[in-house]
Motif scaffolding. Structure first.
Motif, short mmCIF file in Angstrom:
data_model
loop_
_atom_site.label_atom_id
_atom_site.label_comp_id
_atom_site.label_asym_id
_atom_site.label_seq_id
_atom_site.Cartn_x
_atom_site.Cartn_y
_atom_site.Cartn_z
N GLU A 44 0.83 -1.20 0.00
CA GLU A 44 0.00 0.00 0.00
C GLU A 44 0.87 1.26 0.00
OE1 GLU A 44 -3.61 1.99 2.58
OE2 GLU A 44 -3.33 -0.17 2.66
N LEU A 45 1.92 1.24 0.79
CA LEU A 45 2.85 2.37 0.80
C LEU A 45 3.51 2.54 -0.57
CD1 LEU A 45 4.48 1.86 4.30
CD2 LEU A 45 2.91 3.70 3.62
N ALA A 46 3.83 1.41 -1.22
CA ALA A 46 4.42 1.46 -2.57
C ALA A 46 3.48 2.15 -3.54
CB ALA A 46 4.76 0.06 -3.05
N LEU A 50 4.34 5.41 -5.65
CA LEU A 50 4.24 5.39 -7.12
C LEU A 50 3.40 6.55 -7.64
CD1 LEU A 50 3.91 1.57 -7.82
CD2 LEU A 50 5.77 3.09 -8.58
N SER A 51 2.37 6.94 -6.90
CA SER A 51 1.56 8.08 -7.36
C SER A 51 2.38 9.37 -7.37
CB SER A 51 0.29 8.23 -6.52
OG SER A 51 0.59 8.77 -5.24
N LEU A 52 3.28 9.53 -6.40
CA LEU A 52 4.15 10.72 -6.37
C LEU A 52 5.20 10.66 -7.47
CD1 LEU A 52 4.60 10.88 -2.51
CD2 LEU A 52 3.21 12.41 -3.92
N TRP A 57 7.35 14.02 -9.09
CA TRP A 57 7.89 14.72 -7.93
C TRP A 57 9.05 13.99 -7.27
CZ3 TRP A 57 2.60 16.05 -5.24
CH2 TRP A 57 1.92 17.00 -6.02
N ILE A 58 9.15 12.68 -7.49
CA ILE A 58 10.18 11.86 -6.83
C ILE A 58 10.76 10.89 -7.86
CG2 ILE A 58 10.60 10.06 -5.09
CD1 ILE A 58 8.41 11.31 -3.38
N PRO A 82 14.39 2.15 -13.41
CA PRO A 82 13.38 2.38 -14.46
C PRO A 82 11.97 2.19 -13.93
CG PRO A 82 15.11 0.88 -15.23
CD PRO A 82 15.31 1.07 -13.77
N ARG A 83 11.04 2.97 -14.45
CA ARG A 83 9.65 2.95 -13.98
C ARG A 83 9.06 1.55 -14.05
NH1 ARG A 83 5.44 2.12 -12.15
NH2 ARG A 83 3.62 3.50 -11.98
N TYR A 84 9.37 0.81 -15.09
CA TYR A 84 8.77 -0.52 -15.23
C TYR A 84 9.24 -1.49 -14.14
CZ TYR A 84 13.08 -2.19 -17.47
OH TYR A 84 14.38 -2.54 -17.73
N GLU A 85 10.37 -1.23 -13.50
CA GLU A 85 10.87 -2.08 -12.42
C GLU A 85 10.33 -1.67 -11.04
OE1 GLU A 85 15.15 -2.25 -12.37
OE2 GLU A 85 15.26 -2.89 -14.46
N LEU A 86 9.80 -0.46 -10.94
CA LEU A 86 9.43 0.07 -9.63
C LEU A 86 8.40 -0.75 -8.86
CD1 LEU A 86 9.55 3.90 -10.26
CD2 LEU A 86 11.12 2.51 -8.90
N PRO A 87 7.32 -1.24 -9.48
CA PRO A 87 6.37 -2.01 -8.67
C PRO A 87 7.03 -3.18 -7.94
CG PRO A 87 5.35 -1.42 -10.74
CD PRO A 87 6.81 -1.03 -10.84
#
Length: 128
Positions: A44-46, A50-52, A57-58, A82-87
């Motif tokens: 949930e924190l992730a 991710l929304s920020l 912003w981050i 990379p964004r695709y690795e973030l989740p």
């Protein structure tokens, strides 16, 4: 920064913004979260983080070694995740813990230029 934008942040979002302003590793956010948010699952924190990130912003980076001009060893934000690795990275509970010993490669949050507009007052706002 506009007070309106800062006031619109949730406590969790504010904690992530503070952490990115400090260029702290992800585990450092625990000290900025309020008690209720500390009990949230990392998934949930992730999602909040991710929304920020998606607002621009981050950034999430990996801690890299750094040597000062005087030769002292330290750390700095390194390679962008990379964004695709973030989740997957952010849902891994191990990335939310302080590393044992070596911090190289730990996940760190870095404020972007757009994020700085949220956490800092503009000269015009300072004059008000």
């Amino acid at each position: 920064m506009s007070d309106r934008e800062w006031q619109a942040l949730t406590k969790s979002e504010e904690a992530f913004m503070v952490n990115s302003f400090e260029i702290d590793i992800l585990a450092g956010v625990w000290g900025d979260l309020d008690d209720a948010d500390r009990s949230l699952p990392v998934q949930e924190l992730a999602g909040i983080l991710l929304s920020l990130i998606d607002r621009g912003w981050i950034e999430v980076r990996r801690v890299a070694p750094w040597t000062s001009p005087s030769g002292e060893q330290g750390f700095q934000p390194g390679e962008l995740v990379p964004r695709y690795e973030l989740p997957a990275v952010l849902e891994d509970a191990a990335n939310w813990e302080y590393p044992d010993g070596d911090w190289i490669g730990a996940v760190t949050l870095v404020e972007t230029e757009a994020g700085m507009k949220i956490t800092r007052r503009s000269p015009e706002e300072m004059a008000e």
